[in-house]
Enzyme design. Structure first.
Site, mmCIF file in Angstrom:
data_model
loop_
_atom_site.group_PDB
_atom_site.id
_atom_site.type_symbol
_atom_site.label_atom_id
_atom_site.label_comp_id
_atom_site.label_asym_id
_atom_site.label_seq_id
_atom_site.Cartn_x
_atom_site.Cartn_y
_atom_site.Cartn_z
ATOM 1 N N PRO A 18 0.849 -1.191 0.000
ATOM 2 C CG PRO A 18 0.017 -1.017 2.194
ATOM 3 C CD PRO A 18 0.806 -1.908 1.279
ATOM 4 C CB CYS A 101 1.401 4.577 8.269
ATOM 5 S SG CYS A 101 1.582 5.761 7.011
ATOM 6 C CG HIS A 172 8.473 -1.668 6.766
ATOM 7 N ND1 HIS A 172 8.105 -0.360 6.509
ATOM 8 C CD2 HIS A 172 9.761 -1.771 6.351
ATOM 9 C CE1 HIS A 172 9.136 0.287 5.961
ATOM 10 N NE2 HIS A 172 10.143 -0.548 5.859
HETATM 11 C C1 LIG Z 1 4.824 6.974 -1.306
HETATM 12 C C2 LIG Z 1 4.632 5.932 -0.235
HETATM 13 C C3 LIG Z 1 3.423 5.857 0.430
HETATM 14 C C4 LIG Z 1 3.214 4.887 1.414
HETATM 15 N N1 LIG Z 1 1.965 4.769 1.989
HETATM 16 C C5 LIG Z 1 1.714 3.733 2.825
HETATM 17 C C6 LIG Z 1 0.391 3.456 3.279
HETATM 18 O O1 LIG Z 1 -0.588 4.122 2.912
HETATM 19 N N2 LIG Z 1 0.222 2.407 4.137
HETATM 20 C C7 LIG Z 1 1.276 1.618 4.536
HETATM 21 O O2 LIG Z 1 1.070 0.669 5.310
HETATM 22 N N3 LIG Z 1 2.529 1.854 4.106
HETATM 23 C C8 LIG Z 1 2.751 2.862 3.241
HETATM 24 N N4 LIG Z 1 4.005 3.030 2.724
HETATM 25 C C9 LIG Z 1 5.095 2.085 3.119
HETATM 26 C C10 LIG Z 1 5.137 0.902 2.139
HETATM 27 O O3 LIG Z 1 3.957 0.169 2.181
HETATM 28 C C11 LIG Z 1 6.314 -0.028 2.485
HETATM 29 O O4 LIG Z 1 6.097 -0.554 3.766
HETATM 30 C C12 LIG Z 1 7.656 0.701 2.476
HETATM 31 O O5 LIG Z 1 7.803 1.530 1.326
HETATM 32 C C13 LIG Z 1 8.824 -0.291 2.541
HETATM 33 O O6 LIG Z 1 8.786 -1.176 1.439
HETATM 34 P P1 LIG Z 1 9.737 -0.951 0.130
HETATM 35 O O7 LIG Z 1 11.141 -0.792 0.645
HETATM 36 O O8 LIG Z 1 9.553 -2.205 -0.670
HETATM 37 O O9 LIG Z 1 9.256 0.284 -0.543
HETATM 38 C C14 LIG Z 1 4.248 3.998 1.760
HETATM 39 C C15 LIG Z 1 5.465 4.076 1.073
HETATM 40 C C16 LIG Z 1 5.658 5.018 0.066
HETATM 41 C C17 LIG Z 1 6.967 5.049 -0.675
#
Ligand SMILES: Cc1cc2nc3c(=O)[nH]c(=O)nc-3n(C[C@H](O)[C@H](O)[C@H](O)COP(=O)(O)O)c2cc1C
Length: 338
Positions: A18, A101, A172
């Site tokens: 998300p 978050c 995470h």
């Molecule tokens: C632009 C953006 C918006 C995000 N919004 C949410 C969100 O609405 N809910 C959530 O649980 N995590 C949110 N995250 C965190 C991601 O879900 C994820 O946990 C985080 O980016 C780490 O994973 P990655 O390294 O694969 O990006 C957001 C991340 C980004 C980059």
């Protein structure tokens, strides 16, 4: 088609995270063209917005997006239960509670990562949501926040929330620091601790566990699955390099289906784009998610530039997408000759 319990768990082998402002319905429709099997998550929708604000338009999605999970933010069990009911009625396959978050706005409403400090409340929320819907209720969490000791709080969290009926978690693998770091910094600066997530795999055999954070290739996804995790969630890499993560996922991660050709994906998007523009939508609302489609390939820079410069213009339509594709096709032809 709406998915049953076991097929949604199978889809969770690989999911797209998300991401607020990013994984909107247009993005998810686009990602679905690249992988028929992976599980897609909405941006977080807050329970108060749905229940008190009546913002049901936030639930709209296309049937092609299945399997698709609705992520909710909130901390009031009754309100979350009602929001979950609304999500299930809208046709989502899973309801996910955001406990990860760290943004200010989210902290002020006492939800998101701060909930890592109150597993009892999360358990109550999960129990209320479970009682309200017959689709799976899952939790996305961190390994801890601030000065918590992850080795202690994470097993405690999983055990209490698991006992309340959540059988699937996405972890995470880093802390969130609620003071002093921006939401963006909180996705990069606190160190990743995959080993801790692997230890949770050992302790909680009955739970379905997915790891998230910093994963940038299908090779890494495969490594985590081979090591015994049930699922891997990829966020930024899937958004910025959707072909790299999703176009080979059906074959490599799910063992079914063929690799998707990004050029064919562009063509598959055209009817959707035409319908969106005909209904008064802007081209850029869809194409902004497609800019990374040809990442690393010849013609990618022009593809991005033509779309970025033209898609916001009032008259822009799918003809611009075909024009942006030309340099990619030319680049591919030159590469084939060379
Ligand atoms: C632009 C953006 C918006 C995000 N919004 C949410 C969100 O609405 N809910 C959530 O649980 N995590 C949110 N995250 C965190 C991601 O879900 C994820 O946990 C985080 O980016 C780490 O994973 P990655 O390294 O694969 O990006 C957001 C991340 C980004 C980059």
């Amino acid at each position: 088609m709406k998915q049953g319990f076991s097929s949604i768990r199978a889809a969770a082998r690989l999911s797209v995270a998300p991401m607020m402002d990013w994984t909107d319905r247009h993005c998810r429709y686009f990602h679905r063209q690249l992988s028929g099997q992976s599980l897609l998550y909405t941006e977080m929708v807050t329970a108060p917005a749905l229940v008190r604000g009546g913002a049901t338009h936030l639930l709209t999605f296309s049937p092609e997006e299945h399997p698709v999970a609705l992520q909710l933010g909130g901390s009031d069990p009754a309100e979350l239960a009602e929001a979950a009911r609304m999500g299930a009625a809208a046709g989502y396959d899973e309801i996910n509670l955001n406990c990860g978050c760290p943004s200010d706005r989210v902290q002020s409403g006492t939800f998101g990562a701060i909930l890592m400090t109150d597993p009892g409340r999360v358990a109550e929320c999960v129990a209320a949501m479970r009682a309200a819907v017959d689709i799976e209720v899952t939790v996305k969490c961190r390994i801890g926040v601030d000065d918590q000791t992850p080795e202690e709080v994470l097993p405690e969290f999983l055990s209490r929330v698991g006992a309340a009926g959540c059988e699937r978690f996405i972890i995470h693998a880093r802390k969130a620091w609620l003071q002093g770091l921006s939401p963006k910094e909180n996705r990069d600066i606190p160190p990743l601790d995959y080993d801790l997530v692997m230890r949770m795999r050992g302790y909680f055999q009955g739970l379905h566990l997915s790891v998230n954070g910093g994963i940038t290739s299908l090779v890494e996804v495969e490594r985590f699955l081979d090591a015994g995790l049930d699922g891997v969630m990829v966020g930024r890499a899937a958004y910025h390099d959707p072909s790299g993560i999703l176009a080979h996922a059906d074959r490599r991660i799910f063992g079914t289906g063929e690799d998707r050709d990004p050029v064919a994906v562009v063509h598959a998007m055209l009817p959707y784009i035409d319908a969106h523009v005909a209904a008064g939508g802007k081209l850029g609302q869809v194409t902004r998610h497609m800019l990374g489609l040809f990442a690393g390939q010849p013609g990618a820079r022009l593809w991005r530039r033509i779309l970025s410069e033209g898609a916001h213009k009032p008259e822009a339509n799918s003809a611009l997408v075909l024009r942006a594709l030309e340099p990619v096709l030319e680049g591919a032809a030159v590469a084939a000759e060379g």
